[in-house]
Enzyme design. Structure first.
Site, PDB file in Angstrom:
ATOM      1  N   CYS A   2     -15.435 -22.031  -5.251  1.00 11.19           N
ATOM      2  CA  CYS A   2     -16.572 -22.544  -6.005  1.00 11.19           C
ATOM      3  C   CYS A   2     -16.253 -22.625  -7.496  1.00 11.19           C
ATOM      4  O   CYS A   2     -15.418 -21.886  -7.999  1.00 11.19           O
ATOM      5  CB  CYS A   2     -17.812 -21.688  -5.835  1.00 11.19           C
ATOM      6  SG  CYS A   2     -18.181 -21.249  -4.152  1.00 11.19           S
ATOM      7  N   ARG A  27     -12.712 -27.221  -6.674  1.00 10.61           N
ATOM      8  CA  ARG A  27     -12.931 -25.878  -6.134  1.00 10.61           C
ATOM      9  C   ARG A  27     -13.892 -25.872  -4.942  1.00 10.61           C
ATOM     10  O   ARG A  27     -14.151 -24.823  -4.362  1.00 10.61           O
ATOM     11  CB  ARG A  27     -13.511 -24.975  -7.215  1.00 10.61           C
ATOM     12  CG  ARG A  27     -12.501 -24.645  -8.273  1.00 10.61           C
ATOM     13  CD  ARG A  27     -13.133 -23.869  -9.391  1.00 10.61           C
ATOM     14  NE  ARG A  27     -12.101 -23.159 -10.095  1.00 10.61           N
ATOM     15  CZ  ARG A  27     -11.754 -21.903  -9.852  1.00 10.61           C
ATOM     16  NH1 ARG A  27     -12.378 -21.206  -8.934  1.00 10.61           N
ATOM     17  NH2 ARG A  27     -10.792 -21.337 -10.517  1.00 10.61           N
ATOM     18  N   TRP A  74     -18.128 -24.137  -2.253  1.00 12.39           N
ATOM     19  CA  TRP A  74     -17.352 -24.220  -1.018  1.00 12.39           C
ATOM     20  C   TRP A  74     -17.882 -23.081  -0.153  1.00 12.39           C
ATOM     21  O   TRP A  74     -17.685 -21.908  -0.470  1.00 12.39           O
ATOM     22  CB  TRP A  74     -15.866 -24.049  -1.300  1.00 12.39           C
ATOM     23  CG  TRP A  74     -15.000 -24.260  -0.094  1.00 12.39           C
ATOM     24  CD1 TRP A  74     -14.602 -25.444   0.449  1.00 12.39           C
ATOM     25  CD2 TRP A  74     -14.424 -23.241   0.732  1.00 12.39           C
ATOM     26  NE1 TRP A  74     -13.818 -25.232   1.549  1.00 12.39           N
ATOM     27  CE2 TRP A  74     -13.690 -23.890   1.756  1.00 12.39           C
ATOM     28  CE3 TRP A  74     -14.459 -21.842   0.728  1.00 12.39           C
ATOM     29  CZ2 TRP A  74     -12.997 -23.202   2.746  1.00 12.39           C
ATOM     30  CZ3 TRP A  74     -13.765 -21.151   1.718  1.00 12.39           C
ATOM     31  CH2 TRP A  74     -13.043 -21.834   2.705  1.00 12.39           C
ATOM     32  N   ASN A  98     -18.879 -17.113  -7.677  1.00  9.03           N
ATOM     33  CA  ASN A  98     -17.652 -17.549  -7.007  1.00  9.03           C
ATOM     34  C   ASN A  98     -17.026 -16.303  -6.394  1.00  9.03           C
ATOM     35  O   ASN A  98     -16.817 -15.322  -7.095  1.00  9.03           O
ATOM     36  CB  ASN A  98     -16.719 -18.182  -8.044  1.00  9.03           C
ATOM     37  CG  ASN A  98     -15.311 -18.375  -7.517  1.00  9.03           C
ATOM     38  OD1 ASN A  98     -15.113 -18.548  -6.320  1.00  9.03           O
ATOM     39  ND2 ASN A  98     -14.338 -18.334  -8.413  1.00  9.03           N
ATOM     40  N   GLY A  99     -16.754 -16.320  -5.083  1.00 11.35           N
ATOM     41  CA  GLY A  99     -16.146 -15.149  -4.448  1.00 11.35           C
ATOM     42  C   GLY A  99     -16.955 -14.714  -3.233  1.00 11.35           C
ATOM     43  O   GLY A  99     -17.746 -15.490  -2.690  1.00 11.35           O
ATOM     44  N   GLU A 479       4.949 -30.333   6.587  1.00  8.89           N
ATOM     45  CA  GLU A 479       4.118 -30.884   5.522  1.00  8.89           C
ATOM     46  C   GLU A 479       3.521 -32.230   5.950  1.00  8.89           C
ATOM     47  O   GLU A 479       2.357 -32.531   5.661  1.00  8.89           O
ATOM     48  CB  GLU A 479       4.955 -31.005   4.237  1.00  8.89           C
ATOM     49  CG  GLU A 479       4.319 -31.762   3.090  1.00  8.89           C
ATOM     50  CD  GLU A 479       3.043 -31.139   2.532  1.00  8.89           C
ATOM     51  OE1 GLU A 479       2.655 -30.038   2.964  1.00  8.89           O
ATOM     52  OE2 GLU A 479       2.423 -31.792   1.671  1.00  8.89           O
ATOM     53  N   LYS A 483      -0.418 -32.976   6.040  1.00 10.44           N
ATOM     54  CA  LYS A 483      -1.038 -34.087   5.303  1.00 10.44           C
ATOM     55  C   LYS A 483      -1.923 -34.901   6.234  1.00 10.44           C
ATOM     56  O   LYS A 483      -3.048 -35.242   5.907  1.00 10.44           O
ATOM     57  CB  LYS A 483       0.011 -35.023   4.702  1.00 10.44           C
ATOM     58  CG  LYS A 483       0.732 -34.584   3.457  1.00 10.44           C
ATOM     59  CD  LYS A 483      -0.078 -34.572   2.193  1.00 10.44           C
ATOM     60  CE  LYS A 483      -0.825 -33.296   2.040  1.00 10.44           C
ATOM     61  NZ  LYS A 483      -0.200 -32.161   1.494  1.00 10.44           N
ATOM     62  N   GLU A 486      -5.088 -32.986   7.342  1.00  5.53           N
ATOM     63  CA  GLU A 486      -6.008 -32.759   6.219  1.00  5.53           C
ATOM     64  C   GLU A 486      -6.894 -33.963   5.927  1.00  5.53           C
ATOM     65  O   GLU A 486      -8.081 -33.815   5.692  1.00  5.53           O
ATOM     66  CB  GLU A 486      -5.210 -32.458   4.932  1.00  5.53           C
ATOM     67  CG  GLU A 486      -4.751 -31.034   4.781  1.00  5.53           C
ATOM     68  CD  GLU A 486      -4.002 -30.812   3.472  1.00  5.53           C
ATOM     69  OE1 GLU A 486      -4.231 -29.771   2.857  1.00  5.53           O
ATOM     70  OE2 GLU A 486      -3.189 -31.671   3.064  1.00  5.53           O
ATOM     71  N   HIS A 502      11.289 -26.314  24.005  1.00  2.04           N
ATOM     72  CA  HIS A 502      10.722 -24.998  24.338  1.00  2.04           C
ATOM     73  C   HIS A 502       9.194 -25.025  24.394  1.00  2.04           C
ATOM     74  O   HIS A 502       8.549 -24.010  24.171  1.00  2.04           O
ATOM     75  CB  HIS A 502      11.187 -23.960  23.323  1.00  2.04           C
ATOM     76  CG  HIS A 502      12.664 -23.782  23.324  1.00  2.04           C
ATOM     77  ND1 HIS A 502      13.344 -23.273  24.407  1.00  2.04           N
ATOM     78  CD2 HIS A 502      13.608 -24.096  22.412  1.00  2.04           C
ATOM     79  CE1 HIS A 502      14.645 -23.258  24.143  1.00  2.04           C
ATOM     80  NE2 HIS A 502      14.825 -23.753  22.933  1.00  2.04           N
ATOM     81  N   LYS A 602      -9.615 -27.824  -3.102  1.00  2.00           N
ATOM     82  CA  LYS A 602      -8.314 -27.942  -3.751  1.00  2.00           C
ATOM     83  C   LYS A 602      -7.732 -26.570  -4.054  1.00  2.00           C
ATOM     84  O   LYS A 602      -6.538 -26.358  -3.969  1.00  2.00           O
ATOM     85  CB  LYS A 602      -8.503 -28.750  -5.041  1.00  2.00           C
ATOM     86  CG  LYS A 602      -7.246 -28.987  -5.812  1.00  2.00           C
ATOM     87  CD  LYS A 602      -6.581 -30.258  -5.356  1.00  2.00           C
ATOM     88  CE  LYS A 602      -5.201 -30.439  -5.933  1.00  2.00           C
ATOM     89  NZ  LYS A 602      -4.233 -30.819  -4.903  1.00  2.00           N
TER      90      LYS A 602
HETATM   91  C1  G6P Z   1      -5.544 -25.408  -0.514  1.00  2.00           C
HETATM   92  C2  G6P Z   1      -5.257 -26.857  -0.800  1.00  2.00           C
HETATM   93  C3  G6P Z   1      -3.819 -27.177  -0.426  1.00  2.00           C
HETATM   94  C4  G6P Z   1      -2.866 -26.253  -1.158  1.00  2.00           C
HETATM   95  C5  G6P Z   1      -3.203 -24.780  -0.912  1.00  2.00           C
HETATM   96  C6  G6P Z   1      -2.447 -23.867  -1.861  1.00  2.00           C
HETATM   97  O1  G6P Z   1      -5.554 -25.191   0.847  1.00  2.00           O
HETATM   98  O2  G6P Z   1      -6.141 -27.690  -0.069  1.00  2.00           O
HETATM   99  O3  G6P Z   1      -3.528 -28.529  -0.788  1.00  2.00           O
HETATM  100  O4  G6P Z   1      -1.558 -26.504  -0.740  1.00  2.00           O
HETATM  101  O5  G6P Z   1      -4.592 -24.540  -1.145  1.00  2.00           O
HETATM  102  O6  G6P Z   1      -2.921 -24.093  -3.155  1.00  2.00           O
HETATM  103  P1  G6P Z   1      -2.114 -23.760  -4.463  1.00  2.00           P
HETATM  104  O7  G6P Z   1      -3.036 -24.169  -5.580  1.00  2.00           O
HETATM  105  O8  G6P Z   1      -1.841 -22.293  -4.435  1.00  2.00           O
HETATM  106  O9  G6P Z   1      -0.864 -24.566  -4.439  1.00  2.00           O
END
Ligand code: G6P
Length: 607
Positions: A2, A27, A74, A98-99, A479, A483, A486, A502, A602
């Site tokens: 948040c 956030r 969030w 926040n928290g 990755e 992606k 997500e 496996h 994010k």
């Molecule tokens: C969240 C974001 C990801 C990111 C991860 C780590 O899950 O959605 O895109 O890779 O956090 O975030 P950071 O800011 O530590 O790279």
């Protein structure tokens, strides 16, 4: 998680609160709200969903007042409804949080028994009631806030607005960051410096356990023991300008296309191009000539660390352990005699990564942060930092931050190789020259867009997708799968190509596309065998490879995405591009909210 903003200002607060919240949407964005003091009375506007919904509510029912607080959420406790949106308020107090308040159940029971009525399902609402409880006992706003904060367990950054108190705003932090912005006859609170950046460049970061009592002209900071303390004022020039999409449809697309520049900028930071050597910043006592290293991160940042594990082992011969921060922090990991630790994070605020860093510090390890946001908590707490120069990343799905992390980590691998004596000067020069080619190769890789867009249309109908890669391309496959899920919400899994037999091979059928990241390198033939296995079972292959690889798979691949031929060292940087574009266009075809996918945020500042 948040985002929090608090304003003790001289201009109408509501538009300024919204302006700050726009910068904080990274956030969380499942609901938002603001509260201001109108003639001393707390007035709120809240809305479920994106900030635009709150803006609509405010257009219909504006809020007056120059003092206020705002929040973008969030959800942790309670669904993302208007009723659960912050600020939470009583007639005397409004708070944004926040928290997570871990003892909220016990506090809620206690306060209910004392006759207080709750209106949300959140943990946060107890804070408003608890402060009110102490105000009702005759305590001043400062005393009541302190008394309440002392009873909170868990992690929090909070801002508190008091009815009838135009001259005071209180902030407190424990576990979640909080910054004070010092203006000209105005004061601000924000969950980071970016929040207050539209209003001031002078920023003070609160320490663990601090409570800040703000007036328009002064800040009183009390530490965890209640002692008045001074905190340093930083000049923060970053993030003042709002970031624009330019000609791009989405921030993610813009950020993908920025990569030749952002990778170039990051590499140049660590390369002496004239001497073809790596030049690292001051390492604050981190000895790179160690026996082992640990690399920690979450999500995409973790995958950057996984790539670095191959580089460090192959180039520097150092034993490396990589882990996800949320696992690492509770594993009680043991370390060899000499080790250093690396923390990879775009935001520099990820709660688990920060906790892992503190664990390493407590265990005597030197800490090195690969971070994109200057002055973030991880940046400040690490012994040394390797900045990634990706610039502000707005799209929730990380793209340019990932390749900037890879760039910094590649430079680190070379520096460690030199420190450990595994690299000759000639080897170093060759690797540096290779690394400097990355921006050009990335620009070339972007040229595959038209083909990728076509393939993405087909991929958008899939229900499940497998991603395969070998060696350093295994984390790239992970990755790629991350992606895709997500932003397109298609189920995707990344596997080491050799692991296919496996288990995952059971999933292969005509409806399950298999994306293979396979440059024509030393491991190509091995991966080719795995592709044959997929083909023999009717699986549809989408192969990302170079011209030599394309010639070898032309008979079995349904689609080929051509990447430029490149040295294996920089291939992870180059092959990141097609997997990003594939996910991006698949999401565009599906019509999802590419920049702010559902349920994600994010920066994850809760466990
Ligand atoms: C969240 C974001 C990801 C990111 C991860 C780590 O899950 O959605 O895109 O890779 O956090 O975030 P950071 O800011 O530590 O790279």
């Amino acid at each position: 998680m948040c985002g929090i903003i608090g304003i003790l200002g001289n201009a109408p607060a509501a538009p300024r609160l919204v302006e700050a919240l726009k910068r904080l949407e990274y956030r969380g964005y499942d609901s938002a709200g603001v509260a201001t003091l109108e003639n001393g009375a707390i007035k709120r506007r809240r809305a479920a969903g994106k900030l635009a919904n709150l803006e609509r509510v405010l257009a219909e029912e504006p809020l007056a007042g120059v003092t206020g607080i705002g929040h973008t959420r969030w959800a942790t406790h309670g669904a993302p409804t208007t009723g659960n949106a912050h600020p939470h308020a009583t007639d005397k107090v409004a708070i944004v949080h926040n928290g997570i308040i871990e003892n909220f159940r016990a506090l809620r029971e206690e306060l209910k028994n004392a006759g207080r009525k709750f209106s949300s399902e959140t943990d946060s609402e107890v804070i408003a009631h608890l402060i009110t409880h102490y105000l009702d006992k005759g305590q001043s706003p400062e005393q009541a806030a302190i008394a309440a904060v002392r009873r909170l367990e868990g992690a929090f950054g909070i801002a508190v607005l008091f009815a009838g108190e135009e001259v005071v705003l209180i902030g407190a932090r424990k576990g979640s960051p909080l910054a004070v912005g010092l203006g000209d006859g105005e004061m601000f609170l924000g969950s980071d410096a970016i929040a207050v950046s539209p209003f001031t460049t002078r920023v003070m970061f609160l320490d663990e356990g601090d409570i800040a009592v703000l007036s328009r002209t002064s800040v009183k900071v009390l530490d965890a023991d209640g002692k008045q303390v001074e905190r340093k004022v930083h000049i923060f020039a970053g993030g003042v300008a709002a970031v624009e999409k330019g000609n791009h449809r989405h921030f993610m697309q813009k950020e993908i296309y920025e990569q030749p520049e952002t990778v170039g900028r990051t590499i140049t930071r660590y390369v002496n191009a004239f001497e073809e050597r790596i030049e690292m910043p001051d390492f604050g006592g981190v000895d790179l000539n160690a026996e082992s290293a640990v690399i920690i991160g979450c999500g995409t940042a973790h995958y950057a660390g996984r790539v670095a594990e191959y580089w460090l082992e192959q180039i520097a011969g150092i034993s490396v352990e990589t882990d996800i921060a949320s696992e690492f922090r509770y594993r009680k990991p043991a370390f060899g005699k000499s080790a250093f630790s690396v923390f990879v994070s775009q935001s520099g605020e990820t709660a688990d990564t920060l906790a892992a860093l503190r664990y390493c510090k407590d265990n005597g390890l030197k800490t090195l942060a690969v971070v994109n946001v200057p002055e973030s908590t991880i940046w400040r707490e690490a012994d040394a930092r390797l900045p990634t120069l990706a610039g502000p990343e707005i799209g929730v799905a990380s793209t340019k931050a990932f390749t900037a992390q890879l760039s910094a980590l590649a430079a680190l691998a070379i520096a460690v190789g030199r420190a450990r004596g595994t690299l000759s000067s000639d080897d170093e020069r060759r690797l540096v020259r290779t690394l400097m080619e990355a921006p050009r190769l990335i620009a070339e890789a972007l040229g595959a867009e038209p083909e990728i867009e076509k393939i993405a249309q087909e991929l958008s109908h899939a229900r499940d997708v497998l991603y395969l890669g070998r060696g350093v391309h295994y984390p790239i496959a992970l990755e790629g799968a991350l992606k895709l899920k997500e932003i397109s919400y298609i189920h995707a899994e990344g596997y080491a190509a050799g692991e296919l037999k496996h288990g995952p091979i059971a999933l292969i059928d005509e409806a399950t596309p298999v994306v293979v990241v396979a440059p024509h390198d030393a491991l190509f033939e091995k991966t080719l065998s795995n592709m044959q296995e997929v083909n023999a079972r009717g699986g549809k292959l989408i192969v990302i490879t170079d011209a030599a690889g394309a010639a070898a798979v032309s008979e079995i691949a349904q689609h080929i995405i051509l990447a430029p031929a490149c040295d294996p060292f920089v291939a992870p940087l180059v092959y990141s591009i097609p997997i990003q574009l594939l996910a991006y266009f698949t999401a565009v075809h599906k019509g999802t909210d590419v920049d702010q996918p559902r349920n994600l945020a994010k920066s994850v500042t809760v466990e």
